[in-house]
Design a protein around this motif. Structure first.
Motif, PDB file in Angstrom:
ATOM      1  N   VAL A 164       0.662  -1.431   0.036  1.00 27.41           N
ATOM      2  CA  VAL A 164       0.011  -0.159   0.227  1.00 27.41           C
ATOM      3  C   VAL A 164       0.755   1.273  -0.325  1.00 27.41           C
ATOM      4  O   VAL A 164       1.627   1.183   0.904  1.00 27.41           O
ATOM      5  CB  VAL A 164      -1.079  -0.090   0.948  1.00 27.41           C
ATOM      6  CG1 VAL A 164      -0.035  -0.167   2.764  1.00 27.41           C
ATOM      7  CG2 VAL A 164      -1.680   1.603   1.065  1.00 27.41           C
ATOM      8  N   GLY A 165       0.513   2.077  -1.144  1.00 21.70           N
ATOM      9  CA  GLY A 165       1.882   2.553  -1.364  1.00 21.70           C
ATOM     10  C   GLY A 165       3.237   2.281  -1.156  1.00 21.70           C
ATOM     11  O   GLY A 165       3.857   0.427  -1.642  1.00 21.70           O
ATOM     12  N   LEU A 166       4.386   2.840  -1.155  1.00 14.48           N
ATOM     13  CA  LEU A 166       6.224   2.416  -1.220  1.00 14.48           C
ATOM     14  C   LEU A 166       6.410   3.638  -0.296  1.00 14.48           C
ATOM     15  O   LEU A 166       6.459   4.783  -0.158  1.00 14.48           O
ATOM     16  CB  LEU A 166       6.317   2.665  -2.887  1.00 14.48           C
ATOM     17  CG  LEU A 166       5.795   2.174  -3.784  1.00 14.48           C
ATOM     18  CD1 LEU A 166       6.451   2.559  -4.577  1.00 14.48           C
ATOM     19  CD2 LEU A 166       6.040   0.669  -3.362  1.00 14.48           C
ATOM     20  N   PRO A 167       7.576   2.580   0.547  1.00 10.64           N
ATOM     21  CA  PRO A 167       8.369   3.634   1.305  1.00 10.64           C
ATOM     22  C   PRO A 167       9.370   4.512   0.408  1.00 10.64           C
ATOM     23  O   PRO A 167       9.577   4.608  -1.024  1.00 10.64           O
ATOM     24  CB  PRO A 167       9.295   2.180   1.619  1.00 10.64           C
ATOM     25  CG  PRO A 167       8.780   0.833   1.641  1.00 10.64           C
ATOM     26  CD  PRO A 167       7.468   0.878   0.173  1.00 10.64           C
ATOM     27  N   ASP A 168       9.552   5.776   0.941  1.00 11.31           N
ATOM     28  CA  ASP A 168      10.415   6.315   0.156  1.00 11.31           C
ATOM     29  C   ASP A 168      11.968   6.004   0.149  1.00 11.31           C
ATOM     30  O   ASP A 168      12.461   6.668  -1.190  1.00 11.31           O
ATOM     31  CB  ASP A 168      10.289   7.882   1.795  1.00 11.31           C
ATOM     32  CG  ASP A 168       9.025   8.191   1.450  1.00 11.31           C
ATOM     33  OD1 ASP A 168       8.432   8.433   1.458  1.00 11.31           O
ATOM     34  OD2 ASP A 168       9.992   9.143   2.850  1.00 11.31           O
ATOM     35  N   ASP A 169      12.482   5.112   0.453  1.00 11.54           N
ATOM     36  CA  ASP A 169      14.003   4.761   0.405  1.00 11.54           C
ATOM     37  C   ASP A 169      13.245   3.991  -1.440  1.00 11.54           C
ATOM     38  O   ASP A 169      14.848   3.985  -2.179  1.00 11.54           O
ATOM     39  CB  ASP A 169      14.684   4.032   1.560  1.00 11.54           C
ATOM     40  CG  ASP A 169      13.677   2.902   1.913  1.00 11.54           C
ATOM     41  OD1 ASP A 169      12.824   3.092   1.716  1.00 11.54           O
ATOM     42  OD2 ASP A 169      14.433   2.638   2.375  1.00 11.54           O
ATOM     43  N   THR A 170      12.491   3.061  -1.450  1.00 10.89           N
ATOM     44  CA  THR A 170      11.949   2.235  -2.474  1.00 10.89           C
ATOM     45  C   THR A 170      11.513   2.967  -3.609  1.00 10.89           C
ATOM     46  O   THR A 170      11.902   2.640  -4.602  1.00 10.89           O
ATOM     47  CB  THR A 170      10.929   1.146  -2.116  1.00 10.89           C
ATOM     48  OG1 THR A 170      10.869   0.445  -0.720  1.00 10.89           O
ATOM     49  CG2 THR A 170      10.822   0.303  -3.378  1.00 10.89           C
ATOM     50  N   THR A 171      11.028   4.467  -3.813  1.00 13.43           N
ATOM     51  CA  THR A 171      10.614   4.785  -4.637  1.00 13.43           C
ATOM     52  C   THR A 171      11.659   5.539  -5.136  1.00 13.43           C
ATOM     53  O   THR A 171      12.272   5.796  -6.242  1.00 13.43           O
ATOM     54  CB  THR A 171       9.648   6.081  -4.178  1.00 13.43           C
ATOM     55  OG1 THR A 171       7.924   5.022  -3.698  1.00 13.43           O
ATOM     56  CG2 THR A 171       8.688   7.108  -4.859  1.00 13.43           C
ATOM     57  N   ALA A 172      12.802   5.583  -4.336  1.00 14.36           N
ATOM     58  CA  ALA A 172      14.175   6.899  -4.243  1.00 14.36           C
ATOM     59  C   ALA A 172      15.104   5.338  -5.404  1.00 14.36           C
ATOM     60  O   ALA A 172      15.483   5.785  -6.599  1.00 14.36           O
ATOM     61  CB  ALA A 172      14.764   7.286  -3.238  1.00 14.36           C
ATOM     62  N   TYR A 173      14.704   5.183  -5.012  1.00 20.14           N
ATOM     63  CA  TYR A 173      16.033   2.923  -5.967  1.00 20.14           C
ATOM     64  C   TYR A 173      15.198   3.520  -6.901  1.00 20.14           C
ATOM     65  O   TYR A 173      15.987   3.368  -7.938  1.00 20.14           O
ATOM     66  CB  TYR A 173      15.484   2.632  -4.754  1.00 20.14           C
ATOM     67  CG  TYR A 173      16.864   1.495  -5.130  1.00 20.14           C
ATOM     68  CD1 TYR A 173      18.273   1.157  -4.604  1.00 20.14           C
ATOM     69  CD2 TYR A 173      16.607   0.767  -5.993  1.00 20.14           C
ATOM     70  CE1 TYR A 173      19.504   0.285  -4.944  1.00 20.14           C
ATOM     71  CE2 TYR A 173      17.666  -0.554  -6.602  1.00 20.14           C
ATOM     72  CZ  TYR A 173      18.837  -0.587  -5.842  1.00 20.14           C
ATOM     73  OH  TYR A 173      19.813  -1.391  -5.909  1.00 20.14           O
ATOM     74  N   LEU A 174      14.113   3.345  -7.427  1.00 17.96           N
ATOM     75  CA  LEU A 174      13.448   3.076  -8.602  1.00 17.96           C
ATOM     76  C   LEU A 174      13.976   4.043  -9.722  1.00 17.96           C
ATOM     77  O   LEU A 174      13.733   3.635 -10.179  1.00 17.96           O
ATOM     78  CB  LEU A 174      11.664   2.291  -8.189  1.00 17.96           C
ATOM     79  CG  LEU A 174      11.476   0.822  -7.787  1.00 17.96           C
ATOM     80  CD1 LEU A 174      10.524   0.113  -7.511  1.00 17.96           C
ATOM     81  CD2 LEU A 174      11.993   0.367  -8.241  1.00 17.96           C
TER      82      LEU A 174
END
Length: 249
Positions: A164-174
């Motif tokens: 549900v959504g994405l963690p900020d660090d996962t978003t930044a990585y992708l």
């Protein structure tokens, strides 16, 4: 790289037992509209990795030694129940790479049989399997859950379910490099309130807008979203489509 979406449904699957909504009625009448537990198969050169194992017929689908191993996102039953029978095989070992979850499902860790759980992924850890590079990505779910970035054959593919959504660090990585394909959890039609454990369409489209993949495919689809799509499928953005069981992307 070849990614086959073997199952694209949520935990209830489609049709839902006893439901008479338009989507479930259509799925009763047309087997192509049915959705089995969410899982996929990624293939590159000599590598064949199953992503999740919720299908009950894994032993029939995949003969011995036909899989390189399993990339497990988490151990909720609809994503792992196929392991309960598969583990009792003989004459081989199947590596299962996933989150470190000693509780697993039922007694999988206590009695793993031919399944090898000895190398769990750490967050953002990358492993090379032949020419296939796999990176584990933390997600937001009610149990420790990983998505996977799959790189190889000139392609960069993210497979993200359940979340549900994405963690900020996962978003930044992708977001650090372009994505050719994003396969993303979208269990629900647009909700008036923020969902608790899976993306609704509003949240999924927000994630897609942040990551800007060339192509996005919605999976882990529930029957209420299927019913909504009967009237509203044309409203999806041009680079967004909905998965179906057996789809190759």
């Amino acid at each position: 790289m070849r990614l086959t979406l073997l199952g694209t449904g949520d935990a209830r699957q489609v049709p839902v037992y006893g439901c008479e909504c338009r989507a479930c009625g259509a799925a009763h009448g047309d087997s192509r509209l049915r959705r089995r537990p969410c899982c996929a198969l990624v293939e590159l050169d000599d590598q064949r990795w199953l992503i999740d194992s919720g299908l009950a017929d894994l032993c029939e689908r995949f003969p011995p030694h036909s899989l390189s191993g399993i990339l497990q996102t988490h151990y909720h039953a609809d994503h792992a129940q196929g392991l309960l029978h598969l583990r009792w095989g003989q004459g081989l070992v199947i590596p299962v790479h996933g989150p470190a979850d000693p509780e697993g499902l039922a007694d999988l860790y206590k009695h793993p049989g031919i399944l090898d759980f000895s190398q769990p992924f750490a967050a953002f850890e990358s492993r090379a399997f032949g020419n296939l590079q796999v990176t584990a990505l933390p997600l937001l779910h009610s149990r420790q859950t990983l998505g996977y970035l799959l790189e190889g054959g000139g392609r960069r593919v993210a497979y993200l379910t359940d979340t549900v959504g994405l963690p900020d660090d996962t978003t930044a990585y992708l977001a650090s490099q372009p994505l050719d394909l994003l396969v993303l959890d979208c269990s629900l039609e647009p909700q008036a309130q923020a969902p608790r454990n899976h993306n609704d369409l509003n949240l999924a489209l927000h994630i897609i807008a942040l990551l800007q993949p060339t192509q996005a495919v919605l999976t882990h689809v529930g029957h209420t979203l299927d019913a909504w799509l009967i009237e509203h499928a044309a409203e999806l953005p041009g680079n967004v489509s909905v998965a179906w069981d057996g789809r190759v992307v």
